[in-house]
Design a protein around this motif. Sequence first.
Motif, PDB file in Angstrom:
ATOM      1  N   THR A   1       2.165   5.091 -10.437  1.00 19.16           N
ATOM      2  CA  THR A   1       0.899   5.666 -10.360  1.00 19.16           C
ATOM      3  C   THR A   1       0.283   5.233 -11.886  1.00 19.16           C
TER       4      THR A   1
ATOM      5  N   GLY B   1      -1.492   2.290 -11.344  1.00 11.11           N
ATOM      6  CA  GLY B   1      -2.526   1.919 -10.417  1.00 11.11           C
ATOM      7  C   GLY B   1      -2.341   2.040  -8.869  1.00 11.11           C
ATOM      8  N   SER B   2      -1.053   2.412  -8.562  1.00 14.75           N
ATOM      9  CA  SER B   2      -0.752   2.744  -7.213  1.00 14.75           C
ATOM     10  C   SER B   2      -1.132   4.276  -6.846  1.00 14.75           C
ATOM     11  N   LYS B   3      -1.678   4.372  -5.741  1.00 20.91           N
ATOM     12  CA  LYS B   3      -2.079   5.842  -5.279  1.00 20.91           C
ATOM     13  C   LYS B   3      -1.620   6.233  -3.720  1.00 20.91           C
ATOM     14  N   ALA B   4      -1.434   7.314  -3.534  1.00 20.22           N
ATOM     15  CA  ALA B   4      -0.968   7.791  -2.284  1.00 20.22           C
ATOM     16  C   ALA B   4      -1.213   9.393  -2.404  1.00 20.22           C
ATOM     17  N   GLU B   5      -1.763   9.921  -1.387  1.00 20.69           N
ATOM     18  CA  GLU B   5      -2.151  11.324  -1.136  1.00 20.69           C
ATOM     19  C   GLU B   5      -2.220  11.611   0.482  1.00 20.69           C
TER      20      GLU B   5
ATOM     21  N   VAL C   1      -1.310  15.006  -4.101  1.00 16.52           N
ATOM     22  CA  VAL C   1      -1.201  13.660  -4.642  1.00 16.52           C
ATOM     23  C   VAL C   1       0.169  13.465  -4.879  1.00 16.52           C
TER      24      VAL C   1
ATOM     25  N   GLN D   1       2.594  11.753  -7.524  1.00 13.29           N
ATOM     26  CA  GLN D   1       2.553  11.502  -8.848  1.00 13.29           C
ATOM     27  C   GLN D   1       3.975  10.346  -9.283  1.00 13.29           C
TER      28      GLN D   1
ATOM     29  N   HIS E   1      -2.513  -5.980  -3.246  1.00 18.08           N
ATOM     30  CA  HIS E   1      -3.119  -4.798  -3.223  1.00 18.08           C
ATOM     31  C   HIS E   1      -2.859  -4.345  -1.576  1.00 18.08           C
TER      32      HIS E   1
ATOM     33  N   ARG F   1      -3.663  -1.342   1.227  1.00 12.78           N
ATOM     34  CA  ARG F   1      -4.465  -0.134   1.393  1.00 12.78           C
ATOM     35  C   ARG F   1      -4.286   0.357   2.909  1.00 12.78           C
TER      36      ARG F   1
ATOM     37  N   TYR G   1      -2.718   5.412   1.351  1.00 12.61           N
ATOM     38  CA  TYR G   1      -2.261   4.843   0.003  1.00 12.61           C
ATOM     39  C   TYR G   1      -3.039   3.442  -0.358  1.00 12.61           C
ATOM     40  N   ASP G   2      -2.742   3.489  -1.646  1.00 13.14           N
ATOM     41  CA  ASP G   2      -3.482   2.060  -2.028  1.00 13.14           C
ATOM     42  C   ASP G   2      -2.182   1.627  -3.263  1.00 13.14           C
TER      43      ASP G   2
END
Length: 226
Positions: free
Chosen positions: A29, A32-36, A49, A51, A181, A183, A217-218
């Motif tokens: 994260t 730049g990676s994201k997941a929620e 979210v 972490q 990327h 998504r 997710y991204d």
Amino acid sequence: MSSARWLCLGALLPFAALAEPRTYRVAPTAEGSKAEAVVVYSLGTHTQVAQDIRGEVTLDPTTLAGGSGTVVVPIAGIRGDGSTRDCQMREALGLDYSAGGRFPKEHVCDGENRLPASGPESIAFPDIRLEILGARPLDELGLLEAGKPVRVELDARWTVHGVSRQQKELTRVVREGNGLHARGRSTVVLADYGIVVKATKVVFVEIKVGDAVTVTYDLRLLPVER
């Protein structure tokens, strides 16, 4: 072999090299990676979210075909508002209900929103896993070269609460420098994984959680140098 054939072979070699599968690491994260996950409950929605995200994915960067790898999200690193709901999320996802503990008959989070470190009420399933078993692009690959997203259908296997289920996933992949990327969005039906989220009483109101969770997710995929 004629000189014309040698020239043709020489022209094709760079493309053959590019067509080889490549291994990418899932950026954390901080990179730049994201997941929620969005959870629906009696009073509205609650977003939690990730972490901590890790893993590796292998695929052909020119065709986006094939594909394999695993993305891991430890449940200890999933955070919402830091309240009792976060502990109860870990309670529902991480405990083995058949181990002889009190849950799901009653909550086992203590007054400081912690679970026991050992015993039948401690975490048995510490993470959520998304395994990539295969990939097929659905759009023209020229979009990738133009910096636009390409839809990719994944054969995926989710493992949540110790239960694995295979399903199709739709993700969008875009090129970013020498990486990618990815998504996407997925719906996790709690009952499919044997997950029980026990209702909580606040004053005279019983707060219940819905039957499904929406996961988005991204993921930044960065090439691994071997």
